[in-house]
Scaffold this active site. Sequence first.
Site, PDB file in Angstrom:
ATOM      1  N   ASN A 160     -11.105  -2.888  -5.283  1.00  0.00           N
ATOM      2  CA  ASN A 160     -10.376  -1.860  -6.034  1.00  0.00           C
ATOM      3  C   ASN A 160     -11.050  -1.499  -7.374  1.00  0.00           C
ATOM      4  OD1 ASN A 160      -7.108  -2.962  -4.849  1.00  0.00           O
ATOM      5  ND2 ASN A 160      -8.293  -1.193  -4.185  1.00  0.00           N
ATOM      6  N   ASP A 167       0.834  -1.205   0.000  1.00  0.00           N
ATOM      7  CA  ASP A 167       0.000   0.000   0.000  1.00  0.00           C
ATOM      8  C   ASP A 167       0.870   1.256   0.000  1.00  0.00           C
ATOM      9  OD1 ASP A 167      -2.373   1.357  -0.047  1.00  0.00           O
ATOM     10  OD2 ASP A 167      -2.811   1.102   2.085  1.00  0.00           O
TER      11      ASP A 167
HETATM   12  C1  IPE Z   1      -5.422  -2.863  -0.141  1.00  0.00           C
HETATM   13  O1  IPE Z   1      -5.086  -1.540  -0.365  1.00  0.00           O
HETATM   14  C2  IPE Z   1      -5.441  -3.604  -1.427  1.00  0.00           C
HETATM   15  C3  IPE Z   1      -4.143  -3.754  -2.077  1.00  0.00           C
HETATM   16  C4  IPE Z   1      -2.999  -3.412  -1.578  1.00  0.00           C
HETATM   17  C5  IPE Z   1      -4.200  -4.356  -3.370  1.00  0.00           C
HETATM   18  P1  IPE Z   1      -6.209  -0.412  -0.507  1.00  0.00           P
HETATM   19  O2  IPE Z   1      -5.495   0.870  -0.642  1.00  0.00           O
HETATM   20  O3  IPE Z   1      -7.168  -0.787  -1.562  1.00  0.00           O
HETATM   21  O4  IPE Z   1      -6.949  -0.560   0.895  1.00  0.00           O
HETATM   22  P2  IPE Z   1      -7.856   0.470   1.694  1.00  0.00           P
HETATM   23  O5  IPE Z   1      -8.947   0.916   0.770  1.00  0.00           O
HETATM   24  O6  IPE Z   1      -6.973   1.604   2.101  1.00  0.00           O
HETATM   25  O7  IPE Z   1      -8.346  -0.321   2.874  1.00  0.00           O
HETATM   26  C1  IPE Z   2      -1.548   0.194  -3.384  1.00  0.00           C
HETATM   27  O1  IPE Z   2      -1.346   1.557  -3.461  1.00  0.00           O
HETATM   28  C2  IPE Z   2      -1.738  -0.436  -4.740  1.00  0.00           C
HETATM   29  C3  IPE Z   2      -3.138  -0.816  -5.045  1.00  0.00           C
HETATM   30  C4  IPE Z   2      -4.121  -0.919  -4.189  1.00  0.00           C
HETATM   31  C5  IPE Z   2      -3.415  -1.117  -6.443  1.00  0.00           C
HETATM   32  P1  IPE Z   2      -2.568   2.561  -3.436  1.00  0.00           P
HETATM   33  O2  IPE Z   2      -2.987   2.834  -4.840  1.00  0.00           O
HETATM   34  O3  IPE Z   2      -3.644   2.061  -2.554  1.00  0.00           O
HETATM   35  O4  IPE Z   2      -1.886   3.861  -2.832  1.00  0.00           O
HETATM   36  P2  IPE Z   2      -2.506   4.858  -1.749  1.00  0.00           P
HETATM   37  O5  IPE Z   2      -3.007   4.017  -0.608  1.00  0.00           O
HETATM   38  O6  IPE Z   2      -3.611   5.596  -2.417  1.00  0.00           O
HETATM   39  O7  IPE Z   2      -1.355   5.725  -1.369  1.00  0.00           O
HETATM   40 MG    MG Z   3      -4.129   2.301  -0.605  1.00  0.00          MG
END
Ligand code: IPE
Ligand code: IPE
Ligand code: MG
Length: 228
Positions: A60, A12
């Site tokens: 997602n 993340d």
């Molecule tokens: C969790 O990250 C899913 C992945 C890393 C693929 P998100 O960024 O989607 O999670 P939330 O929404 O902050 O819980």
């Molecule tokens: C994690 O990074 C990757 C995916 C969930 C695809 P994020 O896209 O969630 O990055 P933040 O949490 O918005 O910084």
């Molecule tokens: Mg995230």
Amino acid sequence: MSIPNHVAIIMDGNGRWAAQRGWPRIKGHKEGVRTVEAILEAASDAGVKHLSLYAFSTENWKRPSLEVSTLMALFRMYLRMFLPKLRQKGIRFHHLGALEGLPPGIQRDIRFLEDTTREYEGMVFHLAVNYGSRLEIAEAARRCVEDGLTADKITEDALAARLWTAGVPDVDLLIRTSGEFRISNFLLWQAAYAEFYLTECLWPDFRGPELMEALRAYANRERRFGGI
Ligand code: IPE
Ligand code: IPE
Ligand code: MG
């Protein structure tokens, strides 16, 4: 040092990493893929047997369609680019998630990587794409019914054998980057007794040395599994 058999990582913070630099989110995702390559190598060298990386959750799909389609394009591009590294390290590739919900091109790439690396005997790299733990458990329950199991045969083992992780040992160490303290529907069943390691580090910055620090922290934990 005691090395966890199964390390799972909620990758993340890509978006925030890019935003900190005034860049579009997708640049963070691209840099995040470089981290995946570095962590594959570092985990395999450290002697980890199973590495599960959370790349795209069933939730997602809620993101803006441009981000989703760019992520899908990135997956395709990088799935192919991983092959030399998998060959070099003998890493077996395995997808976790609902394959049928993904665009056909990615489904083909995933099957190709799984088939090509099937005989490799090193670490197993589980990539969670279109993965949701509740969906996985619900599907396992449905499969119990399809397999004709009677109520008395629906046991923990029967369910575990029908999860996407069938045959994979439980998660020992669960890492989440970017300072969030939640599990976001990842490996709920498999992480029942996992040790948690939460770090402020954003995923693009989480490289070999950061993984080693997490492994060291794990080695100092006392695991009890409900005993004393
Ligand atoms: C969790 O990250 C899913 C992945 C890393 C693929 P998100 O960024 O989607 O999670 P939330 O929404 O902050 O819980
Ligand atoms: C994690 O990074 C990757 C995916 C969930 C695809 P994020 O896209 O969630 O990055 P933040 O949490 O918005 O910084
Ligand atoms: Mg995230």
